[in-house]
Design a protein around this motif. Structure first.
Motif, mmCIF file in Angstrom:
data_model
loop_
_atom_site.group_PDB
_atom_site.id
_atom_site.type_symbol
_atom_site.label_atom_id
_atom_site.label_comp_id
_atom_site.label_asym_id
_atom_site.label_seq_id
_atom_site.Cartn_x
_atom_site.Cartn_y
_atom_site.Cartn_z
ATOM 1 N N SER A 82 0.844 -1.188 0.000
ATOM 2 C CA SER A 82 0.000 0.000 0.000
ATOM 3 C C SER A 82 0.878 1.236 0.000
ATOM 4 O O SER A 82 2.036 1.191 0.428
ATOM 5 C CB SER A 82 -0.899 0.005 1.248
ATOM 6 N N CYS A 83 0.331 2.344 -0.485
ATOM 7 C CA CYS A 83 1.021 3.610 -0.349
ATOM 8 C C CYS A 83 0.001 4.710 -0.108
ATOM 9 O O CYS A 83 -1.187 4.553 -0.399
ATOM 10 C CB CYS A 83 1.908 3.925 -1.553
ATOM 11 N N VAL A 120 -4.145 -5.819 -4.570
ATOM 12 C CA VAL A 120 -5.397 -6.569 -4.612
ATOM 13 C C VAL A 120 -5.498 -7.543 -3.452
ATOM 14 O O VAL A 120 -6.570 -7.734 -2.862
ATOM 15 C CB VAL A 120 -5.519 -7.312 -5.962
ATOM 16 N N SER A 121 -4.387 -8.127 -3.084
ATOM 17 C CA SER A 121 -4.370 -9.159 -2.048
ATOM 18 C C SER A 121 -4.736 -8.643 -0.664
ATOM 19 O O SER A 121 -5.101 -9.433 0.219
ATOM 20 C CB SER A 121 -3.001 -9.833 -2.001
ATOM 21 N N VAL A 122 -4.635 -7.332 -0.453
ATOM 22 C CA VAL A 122 -4.905 -6.779 0.885
ATOM 23 C C VAL A 122 -6.078 -5.812 0.894
ATOM 24 O O VAL A 122 -6.516 -5.381 1.973
ATOM 25 C CB VAL A 122 -3.665 -6.090 1.475
ATOM 26 N N LYS A 123 -6.596 -5.476 -0.266
ATOM 27 C CA LYS A 123 -7.669 -4.484 -0.341
ATOM 28 C C LYS A 123 -8.878 -4.955 0.441
ATOM 29 O O LYS A 123 -9.298 -6.111 0.330
ATOM 30 C CB LYS A 123 -8.044 -4.222 -1.798
ATOM 31 N N GLY A 124 -9.406 -4.060 1.262
ATOM 32 C CA GLY A 124 -10.546 -4.396 2.096
ATOM 33 C C GLY A 124 -10.169 -4.922 3.463
ATOM 34 O O GLY A 124 -11.009 -5.014 4.356
ATOM 35 N N ARG A 125 -8.905 -5.287 3.622
ATOM 36 C CA ARG A 125 -8.434 -5.810 4.920
ATOM 37 C C ARG A 125 -7.418 -4.876 5.573
ATOM 38 O O ARG A 125 -7.371 -4.801 6.808
ATOM 39 C CB ARG A 125 -7.792 -7.185 4.730
ATOM 40 N N PHE A 126 -6.615 -4.208 4.777
ATOM 41 C CA PHE A 126 -5.573 -3.318 5.293
ATOM 42 C C PHE A 126 -5.988 -1.864 5.045
ATOM 43 O O PHE A 126 -6.625 -1.547 4.027
ATOM 44 C CB PHE A 126 -4.252 -3.564 4.594
ATOM 45 N N THR A 127 -5.579 -1.011 5.965
ATOM 46 C CA THR A 127 -5.823 0.427 5.820
ATOM 47 C C THR A 127 -4.556 1.190 6.150
ATOM 48 O O THR A 127 -3.986 1.011 7.237
ATOM 49 C CB THR A 127 -6.954 0.893 6.739
ATOM 50 N N SER A 182 -8.176 -9.083 9.614
ATOM 51 C CA SER A 182 -8.475 -10.366 8.953
ATOM 52 C C SER A 182 -7.210 -10.993 8.370
ATOM 53 O O SER A 182 -7.187 -11.419 7.209
ATOM 54 C CB SER A 182 -9.522 -10.155 7.855
ATOM 55 N N LEU A 183 -6.190 -11.036 9.171
ATOM 56 C CA LEU A 183 -4.894 -11.520 8.683
ATOM 57 C C LEU A 183 -4.955 -12.999 8.311
ATOM 58 O O LEU A 183 -5.663 -13.800 8.944
ATOM 59 C CB LEU A 183 -3.824 -11.279 9.733
#
Length: 122
Positions: free
Chosen positions: A49-50, A62-69, A85-86
């Protein structure tokens, strides 16, 4: 002396959460895009992410979208990565880095921290 220091990693069960921090010294972070990257054992480093200088724009893999902020507090000279949701496949060393470009292309990042280990396992 310029330093980026990551913290907040650790061992967490699948479905759990962690918040990573990237604290800077020796420079003002609000002049830079800050990115989070990770490298799992035996794999190449990848962008996670950036966040733009103002914090108004973000990019996620894509692999973290919706779970990481990703977020930033320029007053504290710190950028955060909230990971929810790791999954076991999130296990990696996580790095923060700075860039003068708004990009998740790691080739555009000039300075890197030392990394913090995140392990997701039951």
């Amino acid at each position: 002396q310029l330093q980026l220091v990551e913290s907040g990693g650790g061992l967490v069960q699948p479905g759990g959460s962690l918040r990573l921090s990237c604290a800077a010294s020796g420079l003002t972070l609000d002049y830079y895009t800050i990115g989070w990257f990770r490298q799992a054992p035996g794999k190449e480093r990848e962008g996670v992410s950036c966040i733009s200088r103002s914090g108004g724009f973000t990019v996620y893999a894509v692999s973290v979208k919706g779970r990481f902020t990703i977020s930033r507090d320029n007053a504290k000279n710190t950028v955060y990565l909230q990971m929810n949701s790791l999954k076991p496949e999130d296990t990696a060393v996580y790095y923060c880095a700075l860039s003068t470009y708004y990009s998740l292309d790691q080739r555009k990042y000039d300075y890197w921290g030392q990394g913090t280990q995140v392990t997701v396992s039951s």
